[in-house]
Design an enzyme around this catalytic site. Structure first.
Site, mmCIF file in Angstrom:
data_model
loop_
_atom_site.group_PDB
_atom_site.id
_atom_site.type_symbol
_atom_site.label_atom_id
_atom_site.label_comp_id
_atom_site.label_asym_id
_atom_site.label_seq_id
_atom_site.Cartn_x
_atom_site.Cartn_y
_atom_site.Cartn_z
ATOM 1 N N ASP A 41 76.143 -11.463 -4.076
ATOM 2 C CA ASP A 41 76.734 -10.670 -5.160
ATOM 3 C C ASP A 41 75.681 -9.810 -5.840
ATOM 4 O O ASP A 41 74.491 -10.069 -5.711
ATOM 5 C CB ASP A 41 77.288 -11.614 -6.240
ATOM 6 C CG ASP A 41 78.686 -12.096 -5.923
ATOM 7 O OD1 ASP A 41 79.255 -11.665 -4.922
ATOM 8 O OD2 ASP A 41 79.205 -12.915 -6.719
ATOM 9 N N LYS A 64 80.082 -6.122 -6.360
ATOM 10 C CA LYS A 64 81.225 -5.420 -6.950
ATOM 11 C C LYS A 64 80.746 -4.818 -8.246
ATOM 12 O O LYS A 64 80.084 -5.475 -9.031
ATOM 13 C CB LYS A 64 82.355 -6.405 -7.254
ATOM 14 C CG LYS A 64 82.916 -7.029 -6.013
ATOM 15 C CD LYS A 64 84.213 -7.730 -6.261
ATOM 16 C CE LYS A 64 84.712 -8.258 -4.930
ATOM 17 N NZ LYS A 64 85.660 -9.310 -5.021
ATOM 18 N N MET A 178 82.950 -10.444 -19.058
ATOM 19 C CA MET A 178 83.477 -9.138 -18.618
ATOM 20 C C MET A 178 84.219 -8.412 -19.730
ATOM 21 O O MET A 178 85.232 -7.764 -19.470
ATOM 22 C CB MET A 178 84.476 -9.335 -17.447
ATOM 23 C CG MET A 178 83.855 -9.829 -16.186
ATOM 24 S SD MET A 178 85.082 -10.002 -14.881
ATOM 25 C CE MET A 178 85.931 -11.478 -15.362
HETATM 26 N N1 SAH Z 1 80.600 -16.399 -11.954
HETATM 27 C C1 SAH Z 1 79.835 -15.780 -13.027
HETATM 28 C C2 SAH Z 1 80.672 -14.810 -13.831
HETATM 29 C C3 SAH Z 1 81.137 -13.623 -13.035
HETATM 30 S S1 SAH Z 1 82.034 -12.484 -14.037
HETATM 31 C C4 SAH Z 1 79.257 -16.884 -13.911
HETATM 32 O O1 SAH Z 1 79.600 -18.060 -13.753
HETATM 33 O O2 SAH Z 1 78.432 -16.561 -14.775
HETATM 34 C C5 SAH Z 1 80.749 -11.374 -14.517
HETATM 35 C C6 SAH Z 1 80.507 -11.464 -16.011
HETATM 36 O O3 SAH Z 1 79.688 -12.589 -16.292
HETATM 37 C C7 SAH Z 1 79.756 -10.302 -16.609
HETATM 38 O O4 SAH Z 1 80.628 -9.230 -16.938
HETATM 39 C C8 SAH Z 1 79.169 -10.910 -17.863
HETATM 40 O O5 SAH Z 1 80.115 -11.019 -18.892
HETATM 41 C C9 SAH Z 1 78.847 -12.324 -17.377
HETATM 42 N N2 SAH Z 1 77.452 -12.452 -16.939
HETATM 43 C C10 SAH Z 1 77.004 -12.779 -15.724
HETATM 44 N N3 SAH Z 1 75.661 -12.852 -15.697
HETATM 45 C C11 SAH Z 1 75.249 -12.556 -16.949
HETATM 46 C C12 SAH Z 1 73.975 -12.459 -17.582
HETATM 47 N N4 SAH Z 1 72.846 -12.680 -16.931
HETATM 48 N N5 SAH Z 1 73.954 -12.111 -18.893
HETATM 49 C C13 SAH Z 1 75.072 -11.881 -19.578
HETATM 50 N N6 SAH Z 1 76.299 -11.967 -19.052
HETATM 51 C C14 SAH Z 1 76.390 -12.299 -17.754
#
Ligand code: SAH
Length: 287
Positions: A41, A64, A178
């Site tokens: 990803d 994505k 998100m």
């Molecule tokens: N599976 C992932 C989430 C995927 S959705 C998880 O468990 O974290 C993607 C969203 O996750 C982003 O839009 C943001 O809101 C959040 N996100 C992922 N990595 C991040 C990071 N390092 N800092 C802040 N938000 C993050």
């Protein structure tokens, strides 16, 4: 008996954590060292790949990035997993954060089941937990909150009027994934429904990376100070009384840079081109 019996491979679906490469689990690291193909990803630290992927393994980025209109279709990701596994490869499907939080893991599991391919699932540190730790915001701190909810408001339909009322009233900590681009809507709905003025809002950009920035505002001053503000992706929103603890317990200074830690999705390809040519450029430069 065929001369060369084909042994079906296996797919490991693993979470890589939110950014800091050291938040990868030992188990995911071990499988990364063994995998023949890694489907990765966008929100995965390149360092993880540079450090662990074995020489000669194929790294395919299947990121994505809807904001830029560049998204690898889920169908392509499913096809790649299935096709490589059918060729006997050990495939590692590496996702940002945890595998089961706001991800398309269900589609991937269904594709694997349909093709009768063996799999394992390895959890990862989800963004909410990474951001909470690296921002000094204990999500269910005693006397502040008794529960935490992981939510998203990327589309208006996902939360209806009745639920906004409930979210404004609860003392649970609210974490929105998100949703930094729809933040005006999140705050507007909570304020309209009378959320307590003792609750604060934090946006944690690029949590757990060296470029992390935490910004905090009062929900009732948001309209004046923050309306229309943009944030570096990825960003996570935390709302609740626990956010007030950040000031006292923060242990990392905000980065002064607004660069991106994660590379943008460069280009897309289809499963058939990748598999037909068997020539996948490594999207990662090795150290
Ligand atoms: N599976 C992932 C989430 C995927 S959705 C998880 O468990 O974290 C993607 C969203 O996750 C982003 O839009 C943001 O809101 C959040 N996100 C992922 N990595 C991040 C990071 N390092 N800092 C802040 N938000 C993050």
């Amino acid at each position: 008996m065929p001369k060369h019996p084909i042994t079906t491979g296996k797919v490991i679906i693993a979470g890589a954590g939110p950014g800091d490469p050291e938040l990868l689990t030992v188990k995911a690291a071990r499988y990364l060292q063994q995998a023949d193909v890694v489907l990765v990803d966008r929100l995965v630290s390149e360092q993880v790949l540079v450090q662990y992927v074995k020489p000669g393994a194929e790294i395919i980025s299947v990121g994505k990035q809807c904001r830029r209109g560049l998204s690898t279709p889920q169908e392509t990701i499913n096809e790649l997993m299935v096709e490589y596994a059918l060729r006997g490869k050990l495939v590692l499907r590496l996702k940002g954060g945890d595998v089961s939080i706001f991800s398309n893991v269900l589609d991937e599991l269904q594709a694997l089941k349909a093709a009768d391919i063996r799999y394992e699932i390895i959890p990862g540190v989800t963004a909410a937990l990474g951001a909470a730790a690296y921002a000094g915001i204990p999500l269910t701190a005693r006397d502040h909150s008794t529960a935490v909810r992981f939510l998203t408001f990327y589309r208006n339909e996902v939360i209806d009027e009745l639920y906004w009322k409930e979210l404004a009233a609860t003392n649970d900590t609210l974490v929105f994934y998100m949703s930094s681009e729809t933040l005006d809507g999140v705050v507007g709905n909570l304020v309209k429904n009378g959320i307590g003025a003792d609750k604060l809002l934090a946006v944690v950009e690029q949590a757990t990376t060296p470029l992390q920035q935490v910004q905090v505002t009062n929900l009732y001053e948001y309209a004046q100070n923050w309306t229309g503000k943009t944030f570096v992706s990825p960003a996570l929103v935390i709302i609740g009384r626990v956010v007030g603890l950040h000031e006292q317990f923060a242990w990392i200074a905000n980065s002064q840079s607004s660069e991106s830690y994660f590379k943008p999705v460069a280009k897309l390809f289809t499963a058939s081109t990748v598999i037909a040519t068997e020539k996948v450029t490594q999207h990662v430069s090795r150290a």
